[in-house]
Enzyme design. Structure first.
Site, PDB file in Angstrom:
ATOM      1  CG  HIS A 195      -4.410  -0.755   6.183  1.00 42.27           C
ATOM      2  ND1 HIS A 195      -5.947  -0.325   5.800  1.00 42.27           N
ATOM      3  CD2 HIS A 195      -3.729  -1.622   4.972  1.00 42.27           C
ATOM      4  CE1 HIS A 195      -6.212  -1.592   5.106  1.00 42.27           C
ATOM      5  NE2 HIS A 195      -5.374  -1.518   4.860  1.00 42.27           N
ATOM      6  CD  GLU A 198     -14.028   9.543  22.232  1.00 39.55           C
ATOM      7  OE1 GLU A 198     -13.977   7.690  22.977  1.00 39.55           O
ATOM      8  OE2 GLU A 198     -12.580   9.680  22.765  1.00 39.55           O
ATOM      9  CD  GLU A 206      -3.022  -1.848   0.316  1.00 37.01           C
ATOM     10  OE1 GLU A 206      -3.217  -0.336  -0.977  1.00 37.01           O
ATOM     11  OE2 GLU A 206      -3.603  -1.776  -0.027  1.00 37.01           O
ATOM     12  CG  HIS A 234      -6.908  -5.047   7.532  1.00 34.26           C
ATOM     13  ND1 HIS A 234      -6.517  -6.374   6.458  1.00 34.26           N
ATOM     14  CD2 HIS A 234      -7.068  -4.622   6.940  1.00 34.26           C
ATOM     15  CE1 HIS A 234      -6.197  -6.238   5.741  1.00 34.26           C
ATOM     16  NE2 HIS A 234      -6.185  -5.390   5.546  1.00 34.26           N
ATOM     17  CG  HIS A 261      -9.395  -3.405   2.673  1.00 35.58           C
ATOM     18  ND1 HIS A 261      -8.440  -3.928   1.643  1.00 35.58           N
ATOM     19  CD2 HIS A 261      -8.368  -3.603   3.654  1.00 35.58           C
ATOM     20  CE1 HIS A 261      -7.508  -3.638   1.319  1.00 35.58           C
ATOM     21  NE2 HIS A 261      -7.126  -3.659   3.028  1.00 35.58           N
TER      22      HIS A 261
HETATM   23  P1  13P Z   1       0.802  -5.518   2.605  1.00 33.29           P
HETATM   24  O1  13P Z   1       1.662  -6.984   4.195  1.00 33.29           O
HETATM   25  O2  13P Z   1       1.588  -5.100   1.199  1.00 33.29           O
HETATM   26  O3  13P Z   1       1.290  -4.476   3.642  1.00 33.29           O
HETATM   27  O4  13P Z   1      -0.578  -5.504   2.689  1.00 33.29           O
HETATM   28  C1  13P Z   1      -0.822  -5.316   4.064  1.00 33.29           C
HETATM   29  C2  13P Z   1      -2.523  -5.081   3.598  1.00 33.29           C
HETATM   30  O5  13P Z   1      -3.436  -4.633   4.685  1.00 33.29           O
HETATM   31  C3  13P Z   1      -2.367  -4.480   2.385  1.00 33.29           C
HETATM   32  O6  13P Z   1      -3.943  -3.437   2.477  1.00 33.29           O
HETATM   33 ZN    ZN Z   2      -5.352  -3.810   4.268  1.00 29.52          ZN
END
Ligand code: 13P
Ligand code: ZN
Length: 277
Positions: A140, A170, A116, A142, A211
């Site tokens: 980023h 908040e 990413e 999940h 995602h």
């Molecule tokens: P990477 O292991 O390449 O960082 O990818 C993980 C991910 O969350 C892709 O969206």
């Molecule tokens: Zn991801």
């Protein structure tokens, strides 16, 4: 001092572990980047190597030309960063055009920065410009509950913002600009990076449908706290939606306006529309 002794490196590592502890980083899920300060580059100069080749970023970030970044590795697990940072993260340098990068430290056993990287760098570029250089961290993750909501709420920034604001008092104070939503797209490329960075001109948070989430901020605490606040609110909404088909009561538009006045934040009127609970 060594790279690992630097406080920005320690803060970076701690954030990887904190995200793992909260269940946001199954396998290699999620990634983190930090735009280094000039003095931080000087402090580690002795440990930076120049034997790795220049490689294309996959997009162009001219406003970040020549800068250095600490980034997690592609396919690397957040839970392993603390145990062996040198094998799982790297310092990269961008070339004078912002088109290529090379690894200057880390990724000891081979590999490359996160897939990413285009999204991280395009977000960091947009945010650097929007904040006069203050923004340095892009994260980023999940996050389970926020991802779950992308299956049942319309993929609309107005709806996501308003619903998450309502679920924790908040929230409008922590993310008064609201949050952006990117429809499902193929991850890892330039197209999703362009779509996300476009939203980052307005927001500090962008949800990727089915995602995860991207968050941006000036430091590790603020950025991690932002991710945590969004996900906590999403967890409350998931629980509410699981308990009853509709809320009996909630925070109403005029109450948000009163909150904004006392907490000295400005909440865009586009999020304060009239709606049933
Ligand atoms: P990477 O292991 O390449 O960082 O990818 C993980 C991910 O969350 C892709 O969206
Ligand atoms: Zn991801």
């Amino acid at each position: 001092m060594s790279v690992l002794g630097q406080s920005f490196v320690q803060g970076f590592i701690r954030m990887c572990s904190d995200g793992w502890d909260l269940g946001w980083h199954e396998r290699n899920g999620g990634n983190l980047s930090y735009r280094m300060k000039e003095e931080e580059v000087w402090a580690v100069e002795d440990e930076l190597k120049t034997d790795k080749p220049w490689q294309p970023i996959g997009t162009t970030v001219p406003s970040l030309a020549g800068e250095f970044f600490l980034v997690t590795g592609s396919g690397k697990y957040m839970r392993n960063v603390q145990l062996d940072p040198e094998a799982n993260i790297s310092i990269i340098e961008l070339d004078g055009k912002g088109e290529n990068f090379r690894i200057r430290w880390g990724m000891r056993d081979g590999g490359r920065p996160t897939s990413e990287l285009p999204s991280h760098l395009m977000n960091l570029e947009v945010k650097k410009i929007a904040t006069n250089g203050a923004c340095r961290v892009v994260y980023h993750a999940h996050c389970t509950n926020t991802i779950a909501l992308t299956f049942v709420l319309p993929l609309d920034s107005k709806v996501f913002t308003r619903e998450l604001w309502e679920c924790a008092t908040e929230c409008p104070v922590v993310f008064p600009q609201g949050i952006g939503v990117v429809p499902w797209m193929v991850p890892g490329g330039r197209d999703i990076a362009v779509a996300t960075s476009e939203l980052m001109k307005e927001f500090d948070v962008a949800v990727w449908a089915h995602h995860g989430i991207f968050c941006a901020g000036p430091d590790f605490d603020t950025t991690f706290g932002l991710m945590h606040t969004v996900e906590k609110s999403a967890e409350i909404l998931v629980k509410v939606l699981s308990m009853a088909p509709r809320k009996l009561q909630t925070i109403r538009p005029d109450e948000f306006r009163a909150l904004a006045k006392d907490f000295k934040v400005s909440l865009p009127e586009k999020f304060l529309f009239e709606k049933p609970f």
